[in-house]
Design a protein around this motif. Structure first.
Motif, mmCIF file in Angstrom:
data_model
loop_
_atom_site.group_PDB
_atom_site.id
_atom_site.type_symbol
_atom_site.label_atom_id
_atom_site.label_comp_id
_atom_site.label_asym_id
_atom_site.label_seq_id
_atom_site.Cartn_x
_atom_site.Cartn_y
_atom_site.Cartn_z
ATOM 1 N N ASP A 1 7.208 24.695 3.918
ATOM 2 C CA ASP A 1 7.885 24.249 5.139
ATOM 3 C C ASP A 1 6.886 23.781 6.209
ATOM 4 O O ASP A 1 6.899 24.245 7.338
ATOM 5 N N ASN A 2 6.026 22.868 5.790
ATOM 6 C CA ASN A 2 5.051 22.299 6.729
ATOM 7 C C ASN A 2 5.477 20.884 7.125
ATOM 8 O O ASN A 2 4.829 19.911 6.772
ATOM 9 N N TYR A 3 6.565 20.767 7.859
ATOM 10 C CA TYR A 3 7.108 19.471 8.309
ATOM 11 C C TYR A 3 7.305 18.509 7.143
ATOM 12 O O TYR A 3 6.670 17.457 7.069
ATOM 13 N N PRO A 4 8.192 18.855 6.199
ATOM 14 C CA PRO A 4 8.351 18.027 4.985
ATOM 15 C C PRO A 4 9.258 16.816 5.195
ATOM 16 O O PRO A 4 9.420 16.045 4.260
ATOM 17 N N ASP A 5 9.851 16.637 6.403
ATOM 18 C CA ASP A 5 10.818 15.547 6.559
ATOM 19 C C ASP A 5 10.189 14.193 6.244
ATOM 20 O O ASP A 5 9.065 13.909 6.645
ATOM 21 N N LEU A 6 10.949 13.381 5.487
ATOM 22 C CA LEU A 6 10.445 12.078 5.056
ATOM 23 C C LEU A 6 11.113 10.981 5.852
ATOM 24 O O LEU A 6 12.191 11.165 6.427
ATOM 25 N N ALA A 7 10.472 9.819 5.857
ATOM 26 C CA ALA A 7 11.137 8.633 6.400
ATOM 27 C C ALA A 7 12.357 8.369 5.520
ATOM 28 O O ALA A 7 12.312 8.620 4.309
ATOM 29 N N PRO A 8 13.446 7.850 6.072
ATOM 30 C CA PRO A 8 14.665 7.626 5.284
ATOM 31 C C PRO A 8 14.407 6.700 4.093
ATOM 32 O O PRO A 8 15.068 6.804 3.066
ATOM 33 N N SER A 9 13.427 5.826 4.252
ATOM 34 C CA SER A 9 13.162 4.852 3.186
ATOM 35 C C SER A 9 12.154 5.362 2.155
ATOM 36 O O SER A 9 11.693 4.604 1.316
ATOM 37 N N ALA A 10 11.814 6.645 2.191
ATOM 38 C CA ALA A 10 10.784 7.173 1.285
ATOM 39 C C ALA A 10 11.158 6.958 -0.178
ATOM 40 O O ALA A 10 12.341 7.023 -0.546
ATOM 41 N N LEU B 1 0.833 -1.190 0.000
ATOM 42 C CA LEU B 1 0.000 0.000 0.000
ATOM 43 C C LEU B 1 0.872 1.246 0.000
ATOM 44 O O LEU B 1 0.599 2.234 -0.680
ATOM 45 N N ARG B 2 1.977 1.136 0.745
ATOM 46 C CA ARG B 2 2.887 2.266 0.844
ATOM 47 C C ARG B 2 3.464 2.601 -0.532
ATOM 48 O O ARG B 2 3.571 3.768 -0.907
ATOM 49 N N THR B 3 3.801 1.562 -1.306
ATOM 50 C CA THR B 3 4.348 1.796 -2.644
ATOM 51 C C THR B 3 3.341 2.547 -3.509
ATOM 52 O O THR B 3 3.670 3.517 -4.188
ATOM 53 N N ILE B 4 2.090 2.067 -3.473
ATOM 54 C CA ILE B 4 1.042 2.750 -4.248
ATOM 55 C C ILE B 4 0.936 4.208 -3.805
ATOM 56 O O ILE B 4 0.922 5.129 -4.625
ATOM 57 N N ALA B 5 0.879 4.407 -2.493
ATOM 58 C CA ALA B 5 0.681 5.763 -1.976
ATOM 59 C C ALA B 5 1.839 6.678 -2.356
ATOM 60 O O ALA B 5 1.644 7.830 -2.719
ATOM 61 N N GLU B 6 3.055 6.129 -2.313
ATOM 62 C CA GLU B 6 4.211 6.997 -2.580
ATOM 63 C C GLU B 6 4.337 7.366 -4.058
ATOM 64 O O GLU B 6 4.902 8.397 -4.397
ATOM 65 N N TRP B 7 3.810 6.503 -4.919
ATOM 66 C CA TRP B 7 3.876 6.808 -6.352
ATOM 67 C C TRP B 7 2.618 7.526 -6.854
ATOM 68 O O TRP B 7 2.513 7.896 -8.008
ATOM 69 N N ASN B 8 1.669 7.701 -5.975
ATOM 70 C CA ASN B 8 0.447 8.432 -6.317
ATOM 71 C C ASN B 8 0.800 9.884 -6.667
ATOM 72 O O ASN B 8 1.523 10.542 -5.920
ATOM 73 N N PRO B 9 0.332 10.377 -7.819
ATOM 74 C CA PRO B 9 0.650 11.764 -8.213
ATOM 75 C C PRO B 9 0.274 12.782 -7.136
ATOM 76 O O PRO B 9 0.958 13.796 -6.975
ATOM 77 N N ILE B 10 -0.794 12.489 -6.401
ATOM 78 C CA ILE B 10 -1.209 13.447 -5.378
ATOM 79 C C ILE B 10 -0.159 13.541 -4.275
ATOM 80 O O ILE B 10 0.105 14.614 -3.735
ATOM 81 N N SER B 11 0.502 12.410 -3.965
ATOM 82 C CA SER B 11 1.524 12.417 -2.921
ATOM 83 C C SER B 11 2.682 13.336 -3.290
ATOM 84 O O SER B 11 3.186 14.096 -2.449
ATOM 85 N N ALA B 12 3.111 13.280 -4.559
ATOM 86 C CA ALA B 12 4.209 14.145 -4.995
ATOM 87 C C ALA B 12 3.807 15.601 -4.824
ATOM 88 O O ALA B 12 4.576 16.423 -4.312
ATOM 89 N N LEU B 13 2.562 15.919 -5.255
ATOM 90 C CA LEU B 13 2.087 17.298 -5.135
ATOM 91 C C LEU B 13 2.094 17.737 -3.665
ATOM 92 O O LEU B 13 2.626 18.797 -3.325
ATOM 93 N N VAL B 14 1.510 16.898 -2.824
ATOM 94 C CA VAL B 14 1.363 17.276 -1.420
ATOM 95 C C VAL B 14 2.740 17.414 -0.755
ATOM 96 O O VAL B 14 2.988 18.353 0.004
ATOM 97 N N GLN B 15 3.638 16.487 -1.080
ATOM 98 C CA GLN B 15 4.985 16.567 -0.517
ATOM 99 C C GLN B 15 5.673 17.859 -0.988
ATOM 100 O O GLN B 15 6.338 18.548 -0.219
ATOM 101 N N ALA B 16 5.464 18.212 -2.269
ATOM 102 C CA ALA B 16 6.056 19.441 -2.799
ATOM 103 C C ALA B 16 5.526 20.652 -2.042
ATOM 104 O O ALA B 16 6.276 21.565 -1.690
ATOM 105 N N LEU B 17 4.219 20.656 -1.782
ATOM 106 C CA LEU B 17 3.624 21.772 -1.047
ATOM 107 C C LEU B 17 4.235 21.860 0.355
ATOM 108 O O LEU B 17 4.573 22.948 0.837
ATOM 109 N N ARG B 18 4.408 20.704 1.007
ATOM 110 C CA ARG B 18 4.957 20.713 2.369
ATOM 111 C C ARG B 18 6.381 21.253 2.375
ATOM 112 O O ARG B 18 6.769 22.011 3.263
ATOM 113 N N GLU B 19 7.110 20.883 1.311
ATOM 114 C CA GLU B 19 8.483 21.400 1.234
ATOM 115 C C GLU B 19 8.487 22.905 1.013
ATOM 116 O O GLU B 19 9.187 23.649 1.699
ATOM 117 N N LEU B 20 7.702 23.340 0.038
ATOM 118 C CA LEU B 20 7.752 24.758 -0.348
ATOM 119 C C LEU B 20 7.184 25.654 0.753
ATOM 120 O O LEU B 20 7.595 26.796 0.901
#
Lengths: 288, 340
Positions: A243-252, A222-241
């Motif tokens: 600065d809303n706690y963008p830190d990822l698990a080391p295995s992301a 499930l994690r693989t699906i979620a991480e490759w989901n286009p929405i996840s990339a968008l949301v992660q990008a927003l968190r980075e830009l």
């Protein structure tokens, strides 16, 4: 080839002669369409519920009901509400597809598209106008979300340039989603069918991501699906830009580690793949 | 020298998959006249109109509207015609006035001119009072009138109407007919599709009958009715026991009499008013009580039966009569959007 008929001058009990016709081009016509859609919202403000009440409810539900039990792994002192907000914004933008699909299907169903197609206007104005209106509709949702977020403690921390870039990424994603909406709206035969398809696809897709909970806590597949989901990339990008706690698990997974570019890439890819399908479905639906 | 025709269909063909929806349809509509395309649901009427109005591309053949070719000059065709489709294609969430102004903007008509035309059209179609109400609140008849008005914003010389009165009550239908007659008086050319023989009868100068995509007859309404056989007189008795006596009165006057004892109804051929008068006099002299006595004109079904040997395959669902006949109303079908 015969020559145009001269002398056709009907009167219909009007004081005017035939008016001069000067079609004004895609942009002006699209704006007429946008104004039409804004009037719809004015007449039926409940049309805005999907980008106001609904996401606010999600924010409140997740922030206060589930939020306490969701672990944002690896980071200490995480404010879940701040982490959550980019997720809800991504979801709100994904639903732009829903808005377009329902609106377009309704127009096709009611025959008003035939009316537009019988006018000497540009073929693409109907779709361009619909898309602009949907982007506007979703943007209202983004503004509402941002205000709600500010009230519950969300802050933008990445500087103004990054903040703007994040909003542009959201719009790019919305643009891609609109093509999906045009596709579904043209292909389905009724508003109920559109509703069915969109609910059973868009809802799981927006949840099977990093929108509400970190994928790191999910079972591996499930994690693989979620991480490759286009929405996840968008949301992660927003968190980075922002600065809303963008830190990822080391295995992301790779897409999350290059979220800004991957998100842009997804939006381009979805548009390039879906737009031709959408145009074909629309043409099929309207030309016969 | 005769003027060029307003509309010409030139061997139009449209196939969907392996089904021929329209099969070699040709006709000519002179300027300022009305052509009725008559046929049952699914006959190909709507498809024909869609090809002539550039909404659908012909598989082969072509059509010309106001002298412009629908395939090579679609934009010119659109500038010179109006279309009132089957579903009243107006925006439900806009007001009547906003609808017309929007169409004007999309034509690129100068705002001042569009405003004046919209106002006059609303006035003209008795919508002035409802002009600023949202269309959702309109009645069926009002919607159709607004739809018609929307097709006239650019004052086109040619107007296509696809089943303009389907689903309307008799009064609204009559009002629409009156409005259309006015248009024709002003010089507009009309092409209208209909399932109602009566509608074609009232409005059309020339009727083209379509069945299964093909033209099976064409002519004036009078010629068509002649081809479908005689009118009939229908007598409904008040009491079942009088039916036999009634038959004895009718038979010498008309010849063959068809008796439906259960319905207390007798049907016999009648040529016209003089036959009717003789029959009415005979009954009043006999002292028999009758419920109804009327002339039944050939229905679309009768026309079809006469022309094709098979019934128009559509389900009767709505009374099409405008209330002018005392006898049985034509009972052809109505309803249905899916006439492609």
């Amino acid at each position: 080839m015969s020559t145009p008929t001269a002398g056709l001058q009907p009167g219909i009990g009007l004081t005017t002669d035939r008016p001069e016709i000067h079609p004004r081009g895609v942009l002006a016509e699209s704006l007429v369409m946008v104004r039409r859609n804004l009037r719809h919202i004015k007449r039926q403000p409940e049309m805005l519920m999907d980008v106001t009440i609904q996401p606010i409810m999600f924010v409140l539900l997740f922030a206060y009901v589930f939020g306490g039990s969701i672990q944002i792994g690896g980071q200490s002192g995480v404010n879940y509400r701040e982490w959550l907000l980019p997720g809800i914004m991504g979801q709100t933008m994904a639903f732009a597809s829903f808005i377009v699909a329902i609106g377009l299907n309704n127009d096709l169903d009611k025959g008003i598209i035939d009316r537009f197609r019988s006018l000497p206007m540009s073929r693409s104005s109907v779709l361009v106008g619909r898309s602009l209106a949907a982007l506007l509709h979703s943007s209202i949702g983004i503004v509402v979300m941002a205000l709600t977020g500010l009230v519950i403690g969300w802050r933008i921390g990445g500087g103004p340039a990054n903040a703007v870039l994040a909003f542009l990424l959201l719009l790019a994603f919305g643009f891609a989603m609109i093509w999906i909406g045009i596709w579904v709206g043209s292909a389905m035969r009724s508003v109920e069918a559109v509703n069915g398809v969109m609910f059973t696809t868009m809802f799981p897709i927006t949840f099977l991501a990093n929108t509400f909970a970190p994928p790191a806590n999910m079972p591996t597949w499930l994690r693989t699906i979620a991480e490759w989901n286009p929405i996840s990339a968008l949301v992660q990008a927003l968190r980075e830009l922002w600065d809303n706690y963008p830190d990822l698990a080391p295995s992301a997974a790779w897409p999350l580690r290059h979220a800004v570019w991957v998100s842009l890439g997804w939006s381009v890819l979805i548009t390039v793949v879906v737009a031709p399908l959408a145009l074909r479905a629309y043409r099929r639906r309207t030309t016969d | 020298m005769p003027a060029d025709p307003a509309v010409e269909a030139d061997h139009l063909v449209k196939t969907f998959g392996d089904k021929k929806a329209v099969d070699d349809v040709s006709f000519v509509v002179p300027q300022g006249t009305v052509l009725g395309l008559l046929g049952p649901n699914g006959a190909g009427k709507t498809t024909t109109v869609r090809m002539m109005t550039t909404l659908s591309v012909p598989t082969s053949g072509t059509a010309r509207v106001a002298g412009y070719d629908v395939i090579s000059q679609p934009d010119q065709v659109r500038r010179n015609m109006g279309l009132t489709g089957q579903a009243a294609s107006v925006d439900e969430l806009l007001t009547g006035r906003e609808n017309l102004r929007m169409i004007g903007e999309l034509y690129g008509i100068k705002p001042g001119v569009a405003k004046r035309i919209s106002g006059e059209l609303l006035e003209r179609f008795s919508l002035a009072d409802a002009a600023d109400k949202v269309v959702k609140q309109y009645s069926g008849g009002m919607r159709r009138r607004l739809d018609l008005a929307a097709s006239l914003v650019a004052v086109p010389p040619v107007l296509f109407l696809d089943e303009p009165t389907t689903g309307l009550d008799p009064r609204s239908r009559q009002e629409l007919w009156d409005a259309l007659r006015e248009l024709v008086k002003g010089g507009t050319t009309l092409v209208l599709t209909t399932q109602y023989l009566e509608e074609a009868d009232r409005l059309a100068d020339e009727v083209v009958v379509i069945d299964q995509g093909r033209i099976i007859a064409a002519g004036t309404p009078l010629q068509l009715k002649d081809s479908s056989g005689q009118a009939a007189v229908v007598v409904t008795m008040s009491h079942p026991e009088d039916v036999a006596a009634a038959e004895a009165i009718l038979a010498p006057l008309t010849g063959e009499v068809h008796v439906d004892a259960d319905a207390r109804q007798l049907t016999a051929p009648a040529a016209g008013l003089s036959d009717m008068t003789r029959i009415a006099e005979a009954f009043s002299a006999s002292g028999l009580e009758i419920d109804d006595l009327g002339l039944k004109r050939p229905s679309l079904d009768d026309v079809f039966l006469a022309l094709t040997g098979h019934r128009a395959e559509s389900e009767p669902s709505e009374d099409a009569a405008g209330g002018s006949d005392s006898g049985t109303a034509p009972t052809e079908a109505s309803t249905g959007k899916g006439n492609r």
